[in-house]
Every structure is written in C-alpha cells, then in structure tokens.
Design a protein around this motif. Structure first.
Motif, PDB file in Angstrom:
ATOM      1  N   UNK A 159       0.824  -1.207   0.000  1.00 33.39           N
ATOM      2  CA  UNK A 159       0.000   0.000   0.000  1.00 33.39           C
ATOM      3  C   UNK A 159       0.859   1.257   0.000  1.00 33.39           C
ATOM      4  N   UNK A 160       2.114   1.119   0.467  1.00 37.13           N
ATOM      5  CA  UNK A 160       3.046   2.247   0.457  1.00 37.13           C
ATOM      6  C   UNK A 160       3.985   2.197  -0.745  1.00 37.13           C
ATOM      7  N   UNK A 161       3.924   1.134  -1.527  1.00 34.97           N
ATOM      8  CA  UNK A 161       4.763   1.000  -2.720  1.00 34.97           C
ATOM      9  C   UNK A 161       4.241   1.951  -3.791  1.00 34.97           C
ATOM     10  N   UNK A 162       5.081   2.871  -4.235  1.00 31.47           N
ATOM     11  CA  UNK A 162       4.652   3.895  -5.196  1.00 31.47           C
ATOM     12  C   UNK A 162       4.137   3.250  -6.479  1.00 31.47           C
ATOM     13  N   UNK A 163       4.861   2.271  -6.989  1.00 36.47           N
ATOM     14  CA  UNK A 163       4.473   1.615  -8.237  1.00 36.47           C
ATOM     15  C   UNK A 163       3.189   0.812  -8.047  1.00 36.47           C
ATOM     16  N   UNK A 164       3.218  -0.117  -7.090  1.00 32.81           N
ATOM     17  CA  UNK A 164       2.101  -1.045  -6.910  1.00 32.81           C
ATOM     18  C   UNK A 164       0.818  -0.327  -6.511  1.00 32.81           C
ATOM     19  N   UNK A 165       0.905   0.620  -5.583  1.00 34.63           N
ATOM     20  CA  UNK A 165      -0.311   1.275  -5.090  1.00 34.63           C
ATOM     21  C   UNK A 165      -0.926   2.186  -6.149  1.00 34.63           C
ATOM     22  N   UNK A 166      -0.086   2.857  -6.937  1.00 35.51           N
ATOM     23  CA  UNK A 166      -0.608   3.737  -7.993  1.00 35.51           C
ATOM     24  C   UNK A 166      -1.319   2.920  -9.066  1.00 35.51           C
ATOM     25  N   UNK A 167      -0.725   1.798  -9.443  1.00 32.96           N
ATOM     26  CA  UNK A 167      -1.379   0.941 -10.427  1.00 32.96           C
ATOM     27  C   UNK A 167      -2.680   0.371  -9.881  1.00 32.96           C
ATOM     28  N   UNK A 168      -2.691  -0.003  -8.612  1.00 35.49           N
ATOM     29  CA  UNK A 168      -3.907  -0.541  -8.000  1.00 35.49           C
ATOM     30  C   UNK A 168      -4.989   0.528  -7.905  1.00 35.49           C
ATOM     31  N   UNK A 169      -4.615   1.737  -7.499  1.00 33.97           N
ATOM     32  CA  UNK A 169      -5.598   2.807  -7.325  1.00 33.97           C
ATOM     33  C   UNK A 169      -6.217   3.228  -8.647  1.00 33.97           C
ATOM     34  N   UNK A 170      -5.382   3.374  -9.684  1.00 30.62           N
ATOM     35  CA  UNK A 170      -5.925   3.777 -10.984  1.00 30.62           C
ATOM     36  C   UNK A 170      -6.810   2.671 -11.574  1.00 30.62           C
ATOM     37  N   UNK A 171      -6.434   1.430 -11.328  1.00 31.31           N
ATOM     38  CA  UNK A 171      -7.289   0.317 -11.772  1.00 31.31           C
ATOM     39  C   UNK A 171      -8.613   0.337 -11.018  1.00 31.31           C
ATOM     40  N   UNK A 172      -8.548   0.566  -9.715  1.00 34.42           N
ATOM     41  CA  UNK A 172      -9.756   0.608  -8.891  1.00 34.42           C
ATOM     42  C   UNK A 172     -10.677   1.741  -9.338  1.00 34.42           C
ATOM     43  N   UNK A 173     -10.107   2.908  -9.567  1.00 37.13           N
ATOM     44  CA  UNK A 173     -10.900   4.045 -10.027  1.00 37.13           C
ATOM     45  C   UNK A 173     -11.553   3.754 -11.372  1.00 37.13           C
ATOM     46  N   UNK A 174     -10.806   3.118 -12.248  1.00 39.43           N
ATOM     47  CA  UNK A 174     -11.351   2.747 -13.555  1.00 39.43           C
ATOM     48  C   UNK A 174     -12.546   1.812 -13.396  1.00 39.43           C
ATOM     49  N   UNK A 175     -12.415   0.825 -12.522  1.00 39.07           N
ATOM     50  CA  UNK A 175     -13.505  -0.116 -12.294  1.00 39.07           C
ATOM     51  C   UNK A 175     -14.724   0.577 -11.689  1.00 39.07           C
ATOM     52  N   UNK A 176     -14.479   1.510 -10.772  1.00 39.53           N
ATOM     53  CA  UNK A 176     -15.599   2.233 -10.164  1.00 39.53           C
ATOM     54  C   UNK A 176     -16.321   3.095 -11.193  1.00 39.53           C
ATOM     55  N   UNK A 177     -15.577   3.707 -12.113  1.00 38.54           N
ATOM     56  CA  UNK A 177     -16.230   4.523 -13.138  1.00 38.54           C
ATOM     57  C   UNK A 177     -17.133   3.660 -14.014  1.00 38.54           C
ATOM     58  N   UNK A 178     -16.667   2.468 -14.336  1.00 39.86           N
ATOM     59  CA  UNK A 178     -17.476   1.563 -15.156  1.00 39.86           C
ATOM     60  C   UNK A 178     -18.702   1.079 -14.388  1.00 39.86           C
ATOM     61  N   UNK A 179     -18.547   0.922 -13.086  1.00 44.01           N
ATOM     62  CA  UNK A 179     -19.672   0.517 -12.236  1.00 44.01           C
ATOM     63  C   UNK A 179     -20.787   1.555 -12.282  1.00 44.01           C
ATOM     64  N   UNK A 180     -20.412   2.839 -12.400  1.00 47.99           N
ATOM     65  CA  UNK A 180     -21.395   3.922 -12.386  1.00 47.99           C
ATOM     66  C   UNK A 180     -21.507   4.603 -13.750  1.00 47.99           C
ATOM     67  N   UNK A 181     -21.429   3.808 -14.814  1.00 50.68           N
ATOM     68  CA  UNK A 181     -21.660   4.295 -16.176  1.00 50.68           C
ATOM     69  C   UNK A 181     -20.802   5.506 -16.522  1.00 50.68           C
ATOM     70  N   UNK A 182     -19.531   5.439 -16.138  1.00 49.02           N
ATOM     71  CA  UNK A 182     -18.553   6.482 -16.449  1.00 49.02           C
ATOM     72  C   UNK A 182     -18.859   7.834 -15.803  1.00 49.02           C
TER      73      UNK A 182
END
Length: 453
Positions: A159-182
């Motif tokens: 969760x503190x790893x700059x690479x891993x956490x940023x990739x996880x967060x942007x993926x999560x945000x992308x999934x949430x946008x799709x969940x709510x029709x962008x």
C-alpha cells in the motif's frame, strides 16, 4: 469495499463544515455526467506528452471532468487559498511521483484530475497512516489493498509502494467509473465511502423520485466534501495565476528509474550504492517495514534517474555475500522460534522464510540463519505507532477539527479525544489543543523520519 475505507482516515476525518445537501444553484443546474477521456493512439499520445515542458501542463491537458461551480466546491477552494503553505507542501511532496502517476492515468485512460487524488487522500505523503488503518499515497485499507494485489507482510507493505499502489488505485478508479456508467463523480464518492453506500444513496433518491447524480445524494459529511476537495485543488492547478499560486517547476520527465535488484538486499547497502540521503531514498521506497527488502520480492528499488546508472553498476559488482548479513544461530534446548525472533529483533515468519521452514518445529543443536542489519539499523524504518512527544497548537480564527487534523496528519476523532472535546462543539480562537506526535505528524510538522525509526 472502498479504497480509503468507510471509516474516516486521519487526513480526511469528519469535516466540521456544515453539510450542504443541494444549493439553489445545484437545483437549477444539476451536474452533468463526466465526459469520458478518450486518448489518442500510443504514438500521438507520446508526441503530446513530449510537447509539455512541465508536469503541470501535462496534468491540465489531461483534465476531463466537468467544470462545477457551486457552494461546496467554492468552500473547499477558499480553504485551500487561505492555506497557501498547504498547497506549497503538496507540490513539494508530489514532485517525485507526479510524472509516474500521470503515466498510469494515461495508461488507464482516466481523467487527469485523478492524478491529484493523493492530495486529498494523503497530502502526497506515502507514509500516511490513519486510525482506520488506511496507508500510503492512495490510502488503501488492508482488505481492499489485498483485493487489488497489494502484498502486506512483516517485510513489506504494498500500500506504500509507489508503483504497486498507484497501479492498484488507478485500476480501482477505472472499475468504479465503469460501475457507475462512467460518472466519475460517483466513482470518486465510491472510492471514499464504498460503492455499496453510494448505491444505497442512489436507490433512496430513486424511491423519492429525486435526481441521482452525486450532488443530489444525501451522503455522510466526509463524502459530501470529498469530491469538492478534488475539484477545488484541480481548479487551482488549472489556473494558478488567477489564484496567485506559484507552481514549482517540475519537469515533465521521469524522476526515478525502476531497478531490478533480483534478490533480497540490505537497505543500508542500497542507500550507500545509490549515494542518496536516507530520507530521499525512503521517499521513493517507503514500502519496506524493515531494514531489508522482502526476500520473496518484489525485487525492485526506485532510484533517482541521475543516480540509477552508477547504482546498477555497483549492484552488478556486489558480491552475493555482501547483499545481506546473516547470523548463524545454534538452537539451544528450550528455545522456540518466538524466543529466537525476539533475541535477534526478527519475526517468526522472517526466520521461517529464510530457512525454508514449513512449520514452527525446530530441534536443539541445529542452526538457523537469521538476517540482520549490516549497519545496526532499527528493525522498523516506519513505526506506525511511534510517539515522539506532544505539540500544543493554538486555535486560529476559522480553524476546524478537520483542518487541524489534516495539518498534523492525525484524525479528527483522535484530536477530539486527546483534548476531551466533542466533534460537534465549535473551537474558538486562542484555544490550546494537545496533538500527539506520531511519525506522520512529525513529518507534517516539517521533521523527517530517519531509517532507524
């Protein structure tokens, strides 16, 4: 499930600002759904990236959220403008990360404003840790972090790893946008409160035949302020001259290089080879819980670009036996792994991993290899509960629990509890508040946390 948890993280907590469910402006001009960002093909995108001299120009070029002018955004905007030192700190802290974050934002095809979410979540502090156990730039709670592949163990916290956490967060945000029709505003609200809570609020409005956009939902106060905070800070960086804000000159080029170290490495040796101050090294590599990298990986370090070549050369010539220091421990009668771990400032999982043990059973007379620090460094570079005394803060006019808590990287609830106050009771100028200095609070106050604790 939410990124920064349904419990209040330390830097967000519960705002003392009065909730505004829907202003007259919002009733007459409901917010339009966010436009979806559609980037050009890879070649054109690369050319466009190269055309920007600074990360700020590149950031604003990627903006795609609708422009919102209402009371809630204006209130957050005015708070930022009345605290220019906060905007200054955000820029300083963001410099090592923003280029990489923008790379991930572009790769996921999400609005550029998302690159500023760590300003709201953690004030761009990768070591931020909340009372609800959210951690890192993007403030993942443990369960959501694991769900998105962020490894968490004795050695390392992804969760503190700059690479891993940023990739996880942007993926999560992308999934949430799709969940709510962008609809990116609903996606952001879900990141804060959990998509289940946002769905409930939408269903409630549907039953009442009310609008179901973000601005029309009756949410908890923290989430009511969360999206406006991001929109407000994005607005400032979009037009800093209008708000008399000076931007740091951050070049639009990589700040660090990712180096494959191939196997476990003592961090003090890594710092030495990188010829980088410990504090600067940990800004880029904050994920390690101990003085060494995780024996099971990830086997990578982030090194400043101007130091990367020399680091790789020294790493290639480093003898295997010098990567780590080991103590050969002879097991005595009556000893168990717990006793041995305590004796060597280690842990049972670490000893088991290093010695390929499948159980806790050991035999007297046998030997164990225990990894230890080459420089005698403290076992825990980042102590979540480290206390280093107290501060006394004098309340200024307009201060709220949330604002003071954010300033010192603590939670509003803790701040109220330390001072035996109610969050619902207003503060008054001149009032003295006790602030217990955790490591995060010390960093916020301008002190750095050395590798040794």
């Amino acid at each position: 499930m939410s990124g920064c948890a349904q419990q209040s993280p330390s830097h967000i907590a519960i705002s003392e600002m009065p909730p505004t469910l829907q202003s007259p402006y919002e009733r007459l001009h409901p917010a339009k759904p966010a436009k979806r960002y559609e980037p050009a093909n890879d070649l054109v995108a690369a050319i466009k990236k190269a055309q920007h001299d600074t990360v700020w120009e590149r950031l604003v070029a990627l903006y795609s959220l609708p422009t919102i002018d209402n009371e809630r955004v204006e209130r957050q905007l005015q708070w930022y403008l009345s605290h220019p030192e906060y905007i200054e700190r955000i820029q300083q802290r963001a410099e090592p990360y923003l280029y990489f974050i923008l790379d991930e934002v572009e790769a996921k095809k999400i609005p550029g404003e998302m690159a500023l979410l760590p300003a709201v979540e953690s004030a761009f502090r990768p070591t931020a840790y909340s009372s609800s156990h959210a951690s890192g730039l993007w403030q993942f709670i443990p369960s959501t972090g694991r769900l998105f592949g962020l490894k968490q163990n004795w050695w390392y916290d992804g969760r503190r790893d700059i690479i891993a956490s940023t990739r996880a967060a942007t993926r999560y945000l992308k999934e949430l946008s799709e969940e709510f029709d962008n609809d990116w505003l609903l996606a952001l609200a879900s990141y804060n409160a959990g998509k289940g809570n946002i769905r409930k609020a939408i269903d409630h409005n549907k039953a009442q035949q009310r609008n179901t956009d973000y601005w029309s939902l009756n949410l908890r106060r923290e989430t009511m302020d969360y999206v406006p905070r991001l929109l407000a800070i994005a607005k400032i960086f979009a037009d800093p001259d209008q708000y008399d804000i000076a931007l740091h000159d951050i070049p639009n080029q990589p700040y660090f290089e990712v180096v494959n170290i191939k196997s476990q490495l003592d961090l003090s040796k890594a710092v030495e080879m990188a010829q980088t101050p410990i504090d600067d090294f940990l800004v880029l590599n904050p994920a390690f819980n101990r003085w060494s990298t995780d024996p099971d990986g990830p086997h990578r370090l982030l090194i400043p670009v101007d130091k990367a070549d020399q680091f790789k050369q020294k790493l290639d010539s480093l003898p295997e036996k010098e990567r780590m220091k080991w103590v050969r421990h002879k097991i005595q009668p009556g000893e168990n792994l717990s006793i041995i771990a305590q004796k060597h400032n280690s842990s049972i999982p670490a000893i088991k991993t290093s010695n390929h043990l499948s159980s806790n059973r050991i035999r007297a007379g046998k030997y164990l290899l225990i990894p230890v620090s080459q420089r005698g460094l403290n076992s825990r570079p980042f102590s979540k509960k480290q206390n280093s005394g107290r501060l006394v803060y004098t309340v200024k006019k307009g201060d709220t629990f949330w604002q003071i808590a954010r300033k010192f990287s603590v939670s509003s609830k803790d701040l109220a509890r330390w001072n035996q106050l109610s969050l619902n009771k207003p503060l008054y100028p001149g009032q003295k508040l006790i602030i217990k200095q955790t490591s995060a609070a010390a960093i916020a106050a301008g002190r750095t946390l050395p590798l040794g604790g």
